[in-house]
Design a protein around this motif. Structure first.
Motif, short mmCIF file in Angstrom:
data_model
loop_
_atom_site.label_atom_id
_atom_site.label_comp_id
_atom_site.label_asym_id
_atom_site.label_seq_id
_atom_site.Cartn_x
_atom_site.Cartn_y
_atom_site.Cartn_z
N ALA A 108 -19.55 -4.06 21.19
CA ALA A 108 -18.71 -5.25 21.36
C ALA A 108 -19.62 -6.45 21.21
CB ALA A 108 -18.04 -5.24 22.73
N GLY A 109 -19.40 -7.21 20.15
CA GLY A 109 -20.31 -8.31 19.85
C GLY A 109 -21.69 -7.75 19.51
N ALA A 110 -22.70 -8.28 20.20
CA ALA A 110 -24.06 -7.82 19.93
C ALA A 110 -24.46 -6.65 20.82
CB ALA A 110 -25.04 -8.98 20.13
N GLN A 111 -23.60 -6.29 21.76
CA GLN A 111 -23.94 -5.23 22.72
C GLN A 111 -23.57 -3.85 22.15
OE1 GLN A 111 -25.55 -6.05 25.46
NE2 GLN A 111 -25.36 -8.25 25.03
N GLN A 112 -24.50 -2.91 22.26
CA GLN A 112 -24.26 -1.53 21.83
C GLN A 112 -24.74 -0.59 22.93
OE1 GLN A 112 -25.20 -0.24 17.80
NE2 GLN A 112 -25.72 -2.35 17.27
N ILE A 113 -23.92 0.38 23.27
CA ILE A 113 -24.27 1.34 24.32
C ILE A 113 -23.80 2.73 23.88
CG2 ILE A 113 -23.86 2.03 26.72
CD1 ILE A 113 -23.52 -0.88 27.43
N LEU A 166 -12.08 2.16 29.26
CA LEU A 166 -13.48 2.49 29.55
C LEU A 166 -13.80 2.13 31.00
CD1 LEU A 166 -14.62 -0.57 29.36
CD2 LEU A 166 -15.01 -0.03 26.97
N GLY A 167 -14.99 2.60 31.45
CA GLY A 167 -15.39 2.41 32.83
C GLY A 167 -15.77 0.97 33.14
N GLU A 168 -15.70 0.65 34.44
CA GLU A 168 -15.94 -0.73 34.88
C GLU A 168 -17.37 -1.19 34.57
OE1 GLU A 168 -15.84 -1.30 39.13
OE2 GLU A 168 -14.86 -3.25 38.88
N ARG A 169 -18.35 -0.33 34.82
CA ARG A 169 -19.75 -0.73 34.56
C ARG A 169 -20.00 -0.88 33.07
NH1 ARG A 169 -23.61 2.60 38.83
NH2 ARG A 169 -22.44 2.05 40.72
N LEU A 170 -19.37 -0.03 32.28
CA LEU A 170 -19.52 -0.13 30.83
C LEU A 170 -18.90 -1.44 30.33
CD1 LEU A 170 -20.38 1.06 28.14
CD2 LEU A 170 -18.24 2.35 28.09
N ALA A 171 -17.76 -1.80 30.90
CA ALA A 171 -17.11 -3.07 30.50
C ALA A 171 -18.02 -4.25 30.80
CB ALA A 171 -15.78 -3.21 31.22
N LYS A 172 -18.69 -4.22 31.96
CA LYS A 172 -19.60 -5.32 32.30
C LYS A 172 -20.79 -5.34 31.36
CE LYS A 172 -18.38 -5.65 37.19
NZ LYS A 172 -18.85 -5.47 38.59
N ALA A 173 -21.30 -4.14 31.04
CA ALA A 173 -22.47 -4.08 30.16
C ALA A 173 -22.13 -4.57 28.76
CB ALA A 173 -23.01 -2.65 30.10
#
Length: 429
Positions: A108-113, A166-173
């Motif tokens: 999402a944007g520049a974030q990749q996990i 998706l999970g809450e922590r993943l959404a924040k990340a």
């Protein structure tokens, strides 16, 4: 009848001693009953939470998938496999749900996990999955049931993209909110170029389980199959039972299907060994507590019997001198023990069952007691536990205490019956 009268008279004659011993037994038995119910209820809650968080009581997969969970080891023709398993399991399985899981990169944007993507049928997941439960959704909505269509776009609307949760922590990340675009990238079945697909964030869930909240996304099964180019393949068939005790019977019934199709089955205890170990350790702790309670009760009975016998040698000597049989002395001592243990256990059970009835309906809120949530085996336990008693287990403990009471009272009783009347009267005169 005479032995019964003498036994009851002696217990009532020494009320302080009898009352003290009875109080110990009543309190320990009541606490044991209460703790046993909460412990068994807690175990059931732990298992239910674990099973509902992406597992199942029995998980079927292609042979070798548990060791190598790649797209190369899928159950082909998912709909036919699901129908076959449902027909074979019959009424033993309450639900059967297909799933397709694979590793992916969420962007999402520049974030990749790196995440685990799970393709599910929302309509089938709703009754059995904790993630699909609306109570786990902290923002947005669960995956809509109608999203499991060929394109899955009608349910998401807005951007015309299929939905994803998706999970809450993943959404924040990832720094995403409801309605944002999330892209999944995956190495598809058969290799080749990476496959990518965009989704619209439909919901954010919180389970309390680190692996799910931080590294888990769920999407409709058809979109997962399209993205991974796996046709109608699925990685798991999860079966849920109404009664977990029927798990062995279900495994036996499915054995011919597993052998014919080259599938393997994992129980929840094998798929989640940490959770199983947590339940086993807690059960072992409860068993140790039961042993301690039994020892305390039996030691209290033994102390009371020995003190009673030592102080009554002259009385027994007089009874024997007047013609009472040694057997009568033995029966009196044993009956005293039985009456004391039996009445105390019954009262303790009544108090314990009253507490069980309260906690079975109202539950015990552990967050209020401890000020924080409890976690076991990587699973965040529910805040409120409900008591669940196994009558046979409780009856077994009570019967064991009565048997041990008789055994520890037998030797003092036999020695009392063997007293020599003259020596007993003179010694304690």
């Amino acid at each position: 009848m005479l032995a019964h009268r003498l036994a009851l008279r002696n217990l009532l004659r020494h009320r302080r001693r009898s009352g003290f011993t009875a109080a110990i037994i009543v309190i320990t038995m009541a606490l044991l009953t209460c703790f046993q119910g909460l412990s068994d209820g807690g175990h059931q809650a732990m298992i239910q939470v674990g099973v509902r968080m992406g597992l199942g009581h029995l998980i079927l997969s292609q042979q070798g998938h548990a060791q190598d969970p790649s797209l190369e080891r899928l159950i082909s023709a998912g709909p036919q496999a699901l129908a076959l398993v449902r027909a074979s399991a019959g009424p033993l399985a309450q639900s059967a749900v297909p799933r397709l899981r694979f590793s992916a990169m969420a962007q999402a944007g520049a974030q990749q996990i790196a995440v685990t993507a799970s393709g599910v049928d929302p309509a089938l997941e709703l009754p059995v999955s904790g993630i699909a439960d609306a109570r786990a959704i902290v923002q947005g909505q669960p995956l809509p049931a109608e999203s499991a269509t060929e394109d899955g776009r009608s349910a998401s609307g807005q951007a015309g993209l299929p939905p994803l949760v998706l999970g809450e922590r993943l959404a924040k990340a990832l720094d995403v909110r409801i309605g944002d675009r999330v892209t999944l990238t995956v190495k598809p079945l058969g290799g080749g170029e990476f496959a990518r697909a965009a989704f619209q964030l439909h919901g954010i869930f919180r389970t309390g389980i680190q692996e799910l909240d931080a590294f888990w996304v769920e999407l409709p099964l058809p979109q997962a199959q399209t993205l991974s180019r796996s046709g109608q393949g699925i990685s798991h068939l999860a079966l849920y039972l109404q009664d977990e005790r029927q798990l062995a019977a279900l495994q036996e019934r499915l054995q011919p299907v597993l052998q014919a199709r080259g599938w393997e089955a994992q129980t929840w205890t094998e798929a989640a060994p940490e959770l199983n170990s947590a339940v086993a350790m807690d059960a072992a702790g409860m068993a140790l507590l039961m042993v301690i309670v039994v020892v305390v009760v039996v030691a209290g009975i033994l102390n009371t019997v020995i003190m009673s016998v030592l102080k009554r040698h002259r009385e027994f000597g007089v009874m024997l001198a007047l013609g009472s049989s040694p057997g009568l002395i033995v029966r009196v001592v044993l009956l005293e023990s039985l009456y004391l243990a039996g009445a105390s256990l019954a009262l303790g059970l009544m108090l314990g069952l009253a507490a069980h009835a309260h906690f079975a309906t109202e539950g015990l809120n552990f967050r209020e007691v401890f000020g924080t949530g409890l976690e076991a085996g990587g699973v965040l336990l529910p805040e409120r536990f409900y008591s669940l008693l196994n009558p046979l287990k409780l009856a077994g403990v009570a019967a064991l205490i009565l048997v041990l009471t008789l055994l520890v009272s037998l030797m003092p009783a036999v020695k009392s019956g063997r007293l020599k009347p003259i020596e007993a009267i003179q010694h304690h005169a």
